[in-house]
Design a protein around this motif. Structure first.
Motif, short mmCIF file in Angstrom:
data_model
loop_
_atom_site.label_atom_id
_atom_site.label_comp_id
_atom_site.label_asym_id
_atom_site.label_seq_id
_atom_site.Cartn_x
_atom_site.Cartn_y
_atom_site.Cartn_z
N ILE A 1 0.85 -1.19 0.00
CA ILE A 1 0.00 0.00 0.00
C ILE A 1 0.89 1.24 0.00
CG2 ILE A 1 -1.74 1.32 1.27
CD1 ILE A 1 -2.86 -1.30 2.29
N SER A 2 0.75 2.04 -1.03
CA SER A 2 1.55 3.25 -1.16
C SER A 2 1.08 4.32 -0.17
CB SER A 2 1.44 3.80 -2.59
OG SER A 2 2.00 5.09 -2.67
N PRO A 3 2.02 5.11 0.37
CA PRO A 3 1.62 6.25 1.20
C PRO A 3 0.72 7.22 0.44
CG PRO A 3 3.96 5.79 1.47
CD PRO A 3 3.48 4.94 0.33
N ALA A 4 0.74 7.15 -0.89
CA ALA A 4 -0.13 8.01 -1.70
C ALA A 4 -1.60 7.73 -1.41
CB ALA A 4 0.17 7.81 -3.18
N ALA A 5 -1.89 6.53 -0.91
CA ALA A 5 -3.28 6.21 -0.55
C ALA A 5 -3.76 7.05 0.63
CB ALA A 5 -3.40 4.72 -0.22
N LEU A 6 -2.80 7.61 1.38
CA LEU A 6 -3.13 8.52 2.50
C LEU A 6 -2.47 9.87 2.20
CD1 LEU A 6 -2.46 6.05 5.45
CD2 LEU A 6 -4.69 6.85 4.67
N ALA A 7 -2.82 10.41 1.06
CA ALA A 7 -2.12 11.59 0.54
C ALA A 7 -2.03 12.74 1.53
CB ALA A 7 -2.79 12.06 -0.74
N ASP A 8 -3.08 12.97 2.29
CA ASP A 8 -3.11 14.12 3.19
C ASP A 8 -2.17 13.97 4.39
OD1 ASP A 8 -4.96 15.37 1.59
OD2 ASP A 8 -6.68 14.67 2.75
N VAL A 9 -1.80 12.75 4.70
CA VAL A 9 -0.96 12.54 5.88
C VAL A 9 0.30 11.73 5.56
CG1 VAL A 9 -2.82 12.75 7.57
CG2 VAL A 9 -2.38 10.53 6.51
N GLN A 10 0.61 11.57 4.29
CA GLN A 10 1.81 10.79 3.97
C GLN A 10 3.06 11.54 4.41
OE1 GLN A 10 2.83 10.25 -0.22
NE2 GLN A 10 1.46 11.93 -0.78
N PRO A 11 4.11 10.82 4.81
CA PRO A 11 5.33 11.47 5.31
C PRO A 11 6.00 12.33 4.24
CG PRO A 11 5.32 9.11 5.80
CD PRO A 11 4.21 9.35 4.84
N ASP A 12 6.59 13.42 4.67
CA ASP A 12 7.33 14.30 3.78
C ASP A 12 8.75 14.43 4.31
OD1 ASP A 12 8.36 16.20 2.14
OD2 ASP A 12 6.95 17.79 2.68
#
Length: 204
Positions: free
Chosen positions: A86-97
């Motif tokens: 599961i890509s962090p893109a699936a949680l775009a608003d809270v994905q790590p930066d």
């Protein structure tokens, strides 16, 4: 069937995380019908069909063939991949930066880098699949045993200097038609698999 597929759609991620559907995906590494799967996992065929439709809707399983049995058509399905990430893109608003707090000695920053790696490579794989092309990548995986923390620090320093020199040697900002590539080098303690004994399993 792909060896690994990256799930970028939030709805598909939610579908895949359901325990029953995850079990069905595992079983469908080999083609199977709702009737076959119902017998394997101990659920009514109608309920299995319900879950399969959800998986198929989000592209996690695909139709292999249809078999006619009297007045009934049996649909044989297969997972679109042997395993999923599961890509962090699936949680775009809270994905790590990782750009927010770069710190090469921070485990959390390393995790943010790894998340971006999964997200970026997942996007590249999706685009490459549509274009029917391969993604040019290279990776190394190995282990090193350090005698002391001082040796580990010295190794990290030498590794950084070597990679910096290598990047400086080949990086050409003015190369016409060149393409940027991201380089990530990571060192972290190895994680050993937890071995559960038969006795422990029975007690739990």
């Amino acid at each position: 069937m792909f060896e690994v597929a990256v799930i970028e759609d939030p709805a598909a991620a939610e579908v895949s995380l359901d325990p029953v559907r995850a079990r069905l995906l595992a079983e469908l590494a080999e083609p199977g019908s709702a009737t076959m799967l119902a017998a394997k996992i101990g659920l009514p065929r109608q309920k299995v069909n319900y879950h399969l439709k959800a998986l198929e809707k989000h592209g996690l399983v695909e139709l292999v063939e249809e078999r006619r049995k009297g007045n009934v058509t049996e649909r044989v399905l297969r997972a679109t991949a042997a395993s999923y990430v599961i890509s962090p893109a699936a949680l775009a608003d809270v994905q790590p930066d990782p750009s927010r707090s770069p710190d090469r000695l921070s485990a959390r920053w390393l995790l943010a880098l790894a998340a971006r790696l999964v997200s970026d490579v997942g996007a590249l794989l999706t685009g490459a699949a549509r274009a029917r092309k391969r993604v040019a990548t290279f990776a190394l995986d190995g282990e090193v045993r350090f005698a002391s923390a001082a040796d580990r620090a010295a190794f990290a320093e030498e590794l950084m200097n070597a990679v910096t020199a290598l990047v400086s040697k080949y990086h050409d900002e003015t190369a016409e038609g060149g393409r940027d590539h991201r380089v990530i080098v990571a060192v972290h303690p190895s994680v050993r698999p937890v071995i559960t004994t038969e006795t422990e399993t029975k007690e739990s």
